[in-house]
Design an enzyme around this catalytic site. Structure first.
Site, PDB file in Angstrom:
ATOM      1  N   ARG A  59       5.436  34.816  91.607  1.00 15.30           N
ATOM      2  CA  ARG A  59       6.864  34.763  91.965  1.00 15.30           C
ATOM      3  C   ARG A  59       7.144  35.435  93.307  1.00 15.30           C
ATOM      4  O   ARG A  59       8.168  35.159  93.933  1.00 15.30           O
ATOM      5  CB  ARG A  59       7.724  35.346  90.833  1.00 15.30           C
ATOM      6  CG  ARG A  59       7.782  34.435  89.620  1.00 15.30           C
ATOM      7  CD  ARG A  59       8.583  35.068  88.500  1.00 15.30           C
ATOM      8  NE  ARG A  59       7.970  36.283  88.013  1.00 15.30           N
ATOM      9  CZ  ARG A  59       7.118  36.351  86.998  1.00 15.30           C
ATOM     10  NH1 ARG A  59       6.804  35.270  86.330  1.00 15.30           N
ATOM     11  NH2 ARG A  59       6.584  37.503  86.637  1.00 15.30           N
ATOM     12  N   GLU A  96      -2.246  48.826  81.314  1.00 16.91           N
ATOM     13  CA  GLU A  96      -2.115  49.616  80.086  1.00 16.91           C
ATOM     14  C   GLU A  96      -3.429  49.553  79.278  1.00 16.91           C
ATOM     15  O   GLU A  96      -3.943  50.560  78.819  1.00 16.91           O
ATOM     16  CB  GLU A  96      -0.945  49.059  79.274  1.00 16.91           C
ATOM     17  CG  GLU A  96      -0.478  49.983  78.174  1.00 16.91           C
ATOM     18  CD  GLU A  96       0.677  49.372  77.406  1.00 16.91           C
ATOM     19  OE1 GLU A  96       1.217  48.341  77.861  1.00 16.91           O
ATOM     20  OE2 GLU A  96       1.022  49.928  76.350  1.00 16.91           O
TER      21      GLU A  96
HETATM   22  P1  AMP Z   1       3.891  46.235  87.721  1.00 17.83           P
HETATM   23  O1  AMP Z   1       2.502  46.213  88.308  1.00 17.83           O
HETATM   24  O2  AMP Z   1       3.940  46.920  86.391  1.00 17.83           O
HETATM   25  O3  AMP Z   1       4.915  46.779  88.698  1.00 17.83           O
HETATM   26  O4  AMP Z   1       4.280  44.732  87.392  1.00 17.83           O
HETATM   27  C1  AMP Z   1       4.715  43.905  88.391  1.00 17.83           C
HETATM   28  C2  AMP Z   1       4.462  42.439  88.122  1.00 17.83           C
HETATM   29  O5  AMP Z   1       4.592  42.076  86.754  1.00 17.83           O
HETATM   30  C3  AMP Z   1       5.485  41.625  88.881  1.00 17.83           C
HETATM   31  O6  AMP Z   1       4.788  40.575  89.543  1.00 17.83           O
HETATM   32  C4  AMP Z   1       6.431  41.088  87.839  1.00 17.83           C
HETATM   33  O7  AMP Z   1       6.692  39.737  88.071  1.00 17.83           O
HETATM   34  C5  AMP Z   1       5.746  41.276  86.506  1.00 17.83           C
HETATM   35  N1  AMP Z   1       6.566  41.999  85.505  1.00 17.83           N
HETATM   36  C6  AMP Z   1       6.274  43.207  84.963  1.00 17.83           C
HETATM   37  N2  AMP Z   1       7.185  43.582  84.059  1.00 17.83           N
HETATM   38  C7  AMP Z   1       8.118  42.592  84.041  1.00 17.83           C
HETATM   39  C8  AMP Z   1       9.348  42.391  83.311  1.00 17.83           C
HETATM   40  N3  AMP Z   1       9.796  43.278  82.411  1.00 17.83           N
HETATM   41  N4  AMP Z   1      10.055  41.259  83.558  1.00 17.83           N
HETATM   42  C9  AMP Z   1       9.608  40.353  84.461  1.00 17.83           C
HETATM   43  N5  AMP Z   1       8.458  40.465  85.160  1.00 17.83           N
HETATM   44  C10 AMP Z   1       7.712  41.568  84.953  1.00 17.83           C
END
Ligand code: AMP
Length: 172
Positions: A59, A96
Site C-alpha cells: 500500500r 511478534e
Molecule cells: P509495523 O511494522 O508494525 O509498523 O506495520 C506496518 C505495516 O503493516 C504497514 O505496511 C501496514 O500496512 C500494516 N499494518 C500493521 N498494522 C495494521 C493495522 N492495524 N491496520 C492496517 N494495516 C496495518
C-alpha cells in the site's frame, strides 16, 4: 482528520482476533478524499527537495507513487523477499513471532540523494525502521518518514527517532 477517519473502514479481528485493521481501500476509492490526502502529504514536503520516494510494499506504492509524482521525485519500491529481479540489499527485522525481510535494488538510490520513506500506515514501526536501514546501507540522505495513518498507541515512531516522522491521520 475526522472526515478521513469517517471514511477509513475499521475491520475488527483482522487478520487475527484482537487486531483492528484500518482498511484504507475505502479512502483510496473516494476520489476527493484520495486527492485531498495526497495533496496534504505533498504540501508538507513541497520545499524539502526530495529526490526519491521509497514506497513500502504494497500500500506504500499507492501513496508513495502519487507523492513522487506530485513532488517531482523518483519512486523506488521496497519489496518482500525474492520479488525484485536485479541485485538487491536486504534487511531482516523481528515480528511478534519470527522475522521478515525487505529488499531494494542495490542501484536504486545514489549516495547523497535525499530520500523520503512512505507507507500507508505505521503500527509498531518495525517495517519502516528496516527500510530506514536499507536507505542507510545505500548511503541515501534520509529526510524523513511519511504515513497516511499513525497508530500512536503503539508508539512506532520511537523506532524512527533519527529524523522527522509525519503522519496525516492519527489514532491516539
Ligand atoms: P509495523 O511494522 O508494525 O509498523 O506495520 C506496518 C505495516 O503493516 C504497514 O505496511 C501496514 O500496512 C500494516 N499494518 C500493521 N498494522 C495494521 C493495522 N492495524 N491496520 C492496517 N494495516 C496495518
Amino acid at each position: 482528520m475526522e472526515e478521513f477517519k469517517r471514511i477509513i473502514r475499521e475491520v475488527p479481528d483482522f487478520p487475527k482476533p484482537g487486531i483492528v485493521f484500518y482498511d484504507l481501500t475505502t479512502l483510496f476509492k473516494d476520489a476527493s478524499a484520495f486527492r485531498s490526502a495526497v495533496d496534504s502529504l505533498a504540501a508538507h514536503y513541497h520545499d524539502r527537495a526530495i529526490d526519491v520516494i521509497v514506497g513500502i510494499e504494497s500500500r506504500g506504492f499507492i501513496i508513495g507513487s502519487c507523492l513522487a509524482y506530485q513532488l517531482g521525485a523518483g519512486f523506488v519500491p521496497v519489496r518482500k523477499l525474492g520479488k525484485l529481479p536485479a541485485e538487491t540489499v536486504r534487511q531482516t527485522y523481528s515480528l511478534e513471532y519470527g522475522s521478515d525481510s525487505v529488499e531494494v535494488h542495490k542501484d536504486a538510490i545514489q549516495p547523497g540523494q535525499r530520500v523520503l520513506i512512505c507507507d500507508d500506515l505505521i503500527a509498531t514501526g518495525g517495517t519502516a525502521a528496516a527500510v530506514g536501514e536499507l536507505v542507510k546501507k545505500l548511503r541515501g540522505d534520509l529526510v524523513g518518514f511519511s504515513f497516511l495513518v499513525e497508530l500512536e498507541f503503539l508508539n512506532g515512531r520511537r523506532k524512527l527517532d533519527s529524523c522527522e516522522v509525519f503522519s496525516l491521520i492519527r489514532y491516539p
